[in-house]
Design an enzyme around this catalytic site. Structure first.
Site, PDB file in Angstrom:
ATOM      1  N   CYS A  67     -28.380  29.098 -28.539  1.00 13.21           N
ATOM      2  CA  CYS A  67     -27.827  29.853 -29.660  1.00 13.21           C
ATOM      3  C   CYS A  67     -28.822  30.095 -30.796  1.00 13.21           C
ATOM      4  O   CYS A  67     -29.655  30.974 -30.696  1.00 13.21           O
ATOM      5  CB  CYS A  67     -26.556  29.191 -30.158  1.00 13.21           C
ATOM      6  SG  CYS A  67     -25.491  30.337 -31.099  1.00 13.21           S
ATOM      7  N   GLU A  87     -22.114  28.389 -24.899  1.00 13.06           N
ATOM      8  CA  GLU A  87     -22.333  27.183 -25.695  1.00 13.06           C
ATOM      9  C   GLU A  87     -21.016  26.433 -25.932  1.00 13.06           C
ATOM     10  O   GLU A  87     -20.002  27.016 -26.291  1.00 13.06           O
ATOM     11  CB  GLU A  87     -22.961  27.556 -27.032  1.00 13.06           C
ATOM     12  CG  GLU A  87     -23.312  26.367 -27.910  1.00 13.06           C
ATOM     13  CD  GLU A  87     -23.873  26.782 -29.260  1.00 13.06           C
ATOM     14  OE1 GLU A  87     -24.509  25.938 -29.922  1.00 13.06           O
ATOM     15  OE2 GLU A  87     -23.676  27.949 -29.664  1.00 13.06           O
ATOM     16  N   LYS A 110     -30.719  21.142 -28.482  1.00 14.04           N
ATOM     17  CA  LYS A 110     -30.919  22.247 -29.419  1.00 14.04           C
ATOM     18  C   LYS A 110     -31.822  21.834 -30.575  1.00 14.04           C
ATOM     19  O   LYS A 110     -31.590  20.825 -31.237  1.00 14.04           O
ATOM     20  CB  LYS A 110     -29.558  22.711 -29.938  1.00 14.04           C
ATOM     21  CG  LYS A 110     -29.570  23.953 -30.798  1.00 14.04           C
ATOM     22  CD  LYS A 110     -28.126  24.353 -31.094  1.00 14.04           C
ATOM     23  CE  LYS A 110     -28.011  25.600 -31.937  1.00 14.04           C
ATOM     24  NZ  LYS A 110     -26.594  25.994 -32.135  1.00 14.04           N
TER      25      LYS A 110
END
Length: 294
Positions: A153, A43, A116
């Site tokens: 994540c 990331e 995300k």
């Protein structure tokens, strides 16, 4: 069908974005030389993890998609004939930014992106200050090596995200990651956190019958406001199969190009004996749309 060789690039990030990118491109070339057809990067690999503080100047690091980083990754993907999954601090418009995973197909084209969806806000991880939640949904991205269910994540803690990717036909789940310990964490707490991180993602593999790739960064990165503090990223990048079995795992404190063969055909075999998708009670799950069942 032959197994797919995948490579996860676990690296330390320094203060120079161009140097970080150069080392990443070198790692992609090495991974391709080992026969990898798919390379997963960690990331926000272009720089240090800036979300340890809330600083408007950090927005200067953002870039458009397509942009300089996707151009460089696309060139590497084309030159080496590999699919590359990268990560970009995306500037969508003035005041509108995303934490975005990008997928470059083996011909260098931008196959797709994922913004995300789950955004944390915790000490040392002030991401809500920087990132708008994604609006592209949970859609797998078609590439030369298959349909990639790319998440990022904090998404890795949410079974709903993995399930929706599986229901849309993802053949593998991928998680670019930046997670670590604070200096105050006791060794036993560190162990619990890291084990929980792995268990959650291995659970996604089992309940969806899909391989999982999780690529984390490693090394210590200081808090710009408090140089004696910061995050020690725990590395530990890993690949597991559709029954949660660990196929390969990196160390916590070393840079690594983790390379392993993944049998995508195992998905069919495993789902025949563990048909979780068949037995889902979709008629009884409406309360999942509630925040809490008061």
């Amino acid at each position: 069908m032959a197994p797919l060789r995948v490579a996860l690039v676990q690296q330390r990030c320094g203060p120079d974005p161009d140097d970080n990118l150069h080392r990443t491109l070198t790692a992609i070339a090495e991974a391709a030389g080992r026969g990898a057809g798919l390379v997963l990067l960690q990331e926000l690999h272009r720089g240090r993890y800036f979300c340890q503080q809330e600083d408007p100047a950090c927005f200067d690091q953002a870039e458009p998609v397509p942009g300089p980083t996707t151009d460089a990754l696309g060139t590497a993907a084309r030159d080496h004939g590999v699919v590359v999954v990268g990560s970009v601090f995306e500037r969508r418009a003035p005041g509108l930014y995303h934490n975005t995973a990008v997928v470059l197909d083996a011909d260098g084209s931008l196959a797709g992106r994922y913004r995300k969806m789950h955004i944390p806000d915790d000490p040392g991880y002030y991401e809500k200050f920087y990132f708008t939640p994604g609006d592209l949904g949970f859609e797998p991205i078609q590439t030369r090596v298959g349909r990639l269910g790319v998440l990022v994540c904090w998404d890795q803690w949410f079974p709903e995200a993995a399930r929706l990717m599986a229901l849309a036909g993802a053949e593998v789940l991928l998680y670019p990651t930046a997670i670590g310990w604070t200096p105050d964490d006791r060794p036993d707490e560190q162990a619990r956190q890291r084990e929980a991180w792995m268990l959650a993602q291995r659970g996604h593999a089992v309940s969806n019958g899909l391989p999982v790739l999780a690529c984390n960064r490693t090394g210590e990165e200081p808090d710009p406001e408090h140089p004696d503090q910061g995050i020690r990223f725990w590395g530990g990048s890993f690949v597991c199969g559709p029954q949660g079995e660990i196929l390969a795992q990196a160390a916590t404190d070393e840079e690594c190009i983790l390379t392993v063969d993944v049998d995508l055909q195992a998905v069919e075999r495993v789902r025949r004996i563990w048909p979780f998708l068949r037995d889902r009670r979709i008629d009884a799950y409406t309360d999942l749309l509630k925040r809490f069942r008061d």
